[in-house]
Design an enzyme around this catalytic site. Structure first.
Site, PDB file in Angstrom:
ATOM      1  CB  SER A 111       8.145   6.429   2.090  1.00 60.06           C
ATOM      2  OG  SER A 111       6.856   6.857   1.743  1.00 60.06           O
ATOM      3  CG  ASP A 137       3.590   0.376   3.018  1.00 63.41           C
ATOM      4  OD1 ASP A 137       2.883   1.394   3.185  1.00 63.41           O
ATOM      5  OD2 ASP A 137       4.835   0.415   2.991  1.00 63.41           O
ATOM      6  CG  HIS A 188       4.849   3.734   5.198  1.00 61.44           C
ATOM      7  ND1 HIS A 188       4.904   3.292   3.894  1.00 61.44           N
ATOM      8  CD2 HIS A 188       5.411   4.973   5.198  1.00 61.44           C
ATOM      9  CE1 HIS A 188       5.454   4.216   3.141  1.00 61.44           C
ATOM     10  NE2 HIS A 188       5.783   5.246   3.902  1.00 61.44           N
TER      11      HIS A 188
END
Length: 524
Positions: free
Chosen positions: A236, A463, A490
């Site tokens: 991320s 995602d 995610h």
């Protein structure tokens, strides 16, 4: 677009040129001169940081919050503090301390693999204990190393803008009035937040919290770990750190995996709109699944699910729902946050169905629990991850202050994610970053990374937080190999999927890139 600046340690100059001084004729005789002695090379102002010895010891006191402290009691884990300049423009000035945790390699050690779980604002030391269990093949070959970026977790100075009580109040307050008065009220609220951060942290500290400075810390960590080149895994926001490091130090990357990519070319508006669309896509995937389950609280027609959800959530704007805690209620904002939290991991979908069913009967307890999970609230206390998220985001994103752009952002988010809307129209107010006391240190740009070692990007088609296309675009910009993952969650790597993890382990250990067109599927 401005490129990210390299660390001063990469710009040491050797001044070894000799100046020839010509003699001046005096009458008929020639005066002779001698050249001055060579000047010594300029000292590297960061040398004392890069050569420091980390004092590894117990991890007691390194947990960012009490609810994760048990994991830090494992005697196989070691912790230390890395000293770095607070301001890299003043390397002889104040310093910051970066919390570091490692699990030692169990076999033939290659070096260290530094990891970051994202956020921004999430403690990086907290990721290692879980990777010890989920990635034993990598632990065999690498010391697994996590760090709390500057300001995050137990690194110091620690970002602290709100007390626990103030956090509760901010969450419970809903701004749903799109009128000029409503906009003014929300802007006053956001300015108050920025002012509190400034008064409690100081503008000079806030100015140093961006990713630009984090990657310089990461390079000092690499050096202190004794690694000539960096092996890195970022999830991320951790992909932002990885990309920025690759730009600043392309020759110092051994291997890098970027999982759940943030696209550095996107501006603030496009990034927020695309993320909102990602959450709506994830919500639609959830409702399609829910419609096939017995007693789905949103009904059997996915086309109507958003509307059904709105009939449950929007009354919370004026009348928050009761919860099991008599001192707390479920606000509209927390209801939305609770749903969004369940979008990160597909395994939470059944829990979300129960939570929505409870809300339909007037009980907001489980949705509030999901929101608390997002905000990292445990036993009435918060870690600093959300405050750090705000402070770092303000340094990494272009400010939106023009009224037309503020309106475009509010409208774009509302159109992209109907399940989050109040039904009263978007409140086009400037966010806290518009009132931040120091300018951002990063701008949207296309990465330029000549000489970068082969890298790998992992991107999940469903995602919600970092949409799939961002990974495709980042892989193209970096010349990286792409692992496409079909599924709804995610990030995806080192989480037990054999297809993904086998490919990543081969790359990280041996440098074997995934075959072109590699695709994996998450369990449904």
């Amino acid at each position: 677009m401005s490129p990210r600046r390299r660390s001063p340690s990469t710009a040491v100059r050797n001044l070894v040129a000799l100046l020839a001084v010509l003699g001046v004729l005096a009458g008929c005789s020639a005066a002779t001169t001698t050249a001055p002695p060579p000047q010594a090379p300029t000292a590297d102002p960061l040398a004392r940081f890069a050569t420091q010895a980390l004092a590894w010891g117990s991890c007691q006191g390194y947990a960012a919050s009490p609810d994760v402290a048990q994991a830090y009691t494992d005697p196989a884990l070691q912790c230390a503090k890395l000293t770095v300049p607070l301001d890299y423009a003043k390397p002889d000035g104040e310093t910051a301390e970066i919390a570091v945790l490692r699990a030692r390699a169990t076999g033939a050690r290659i070096g260290s693999m530094v990891v970051n779980p994202g956020g921004p604002g999430v403690s990086g030391t907290s990721l290692v204990p879980s990777l010890v269990k989920s990635a034993p093949n990598l632990l065999q070959r690498f010391d697994l190393v996590g760090f709390d970026p500057r300001g995050v977790g137990v690194s110091t100075p620690t970002i602290d803008c709100l007390s626990d009580a103030e956090q509760d109040t901010y969450r419970a307050t809903v701004y749903a009035d799109p009128s000029p008065a409503g906009v003014a009220a929300l802007e006053a609220h956001n300015k108050e937040y920025a002012d509190r951060c400034t008064s409690r942290m100081g503008a000079d500290v806030l100015a140093t919290l961006g990713t630009r400075d984090v990657v310089k810390d990461l390079d000092l960590l690499r050096a202190a770990l004794g690694d000539e080149k960096l092996t890195y895994y970022g999830y991320s926001y951790g992909t932002s750190i990885g990309t920025a490091y690759a730009e600043a130090f392309p020759q110092r990357v051994r291997a890098m995996v970027l999982d759940g990519a943030v696209d550095p070319t996107q501006d603030t508006i496009q990034s927020n709109v695309d993320q909102s669309a990602g959450f709506q896509q994830a919500f639609d995937a959830y409702t399609a699944w829910c419609a096939t389950q017995p007693n789905c609280p949103l009904g059997t027609d996915p086309a109507r699910s958003t509307q059904v959800w709105q009939t449950l959530a929007r009354p919370l704007i004026d009348t928050p729902a009761r919860t099991g805690d008599p001192t707390r209620r479920l606000s509209f904002g927390d209801a939305i946050t609770g749903v969004q939290q369940a979008m990160y991991v597909r395994q939470l979908w059944p829990v979300l169905s129960i939570a929505i069913s409870q809300l339909a009967s007037g009980d907001g307890s489980l949705l509030l629990t999901l929101a608390d999970l997002y905000y990292k609230r445990a036993n009435g206390a918060y870690d600093n991850s959300l405050e750090a998220f705000q402070a770092i985001s303000c340094m990494d994103n272009v400010r939106i202050t023009d009224p037309a752009q503020v309106t475009a952002l509010a409208q774009g988010v509302e159109q992209a994610a109907p399940f989050t809307t109040t039904g009263r129209g978007p409140v086009a107010a400037k966010d806290p970053c518009a009132f931040w006391p120091v300018p951002p240190t990063t701008e949207p740009h296309r990465p330029d990374v000549p000489g970068l070692a082969p890298t790998v990007v992992v991107s999940v088609t469903g995602d919600p937080a970092t949409p799939y296309q961002a990974g495709v675009d980042l892989a193209a910009d970096l010349g990286a190999s792409l692992i496409k993952v079909e599924g709804n969650q995610h990030t995806a790597g080192l989480q037990g999927n054999a297809c993904i993890d086998t490919a990543l382990t081969a790359y990280l250990v041996d440098g074997t890139l995934p075959a072109a067109g590699t695709e994996c599927t998450l369990a449904s």
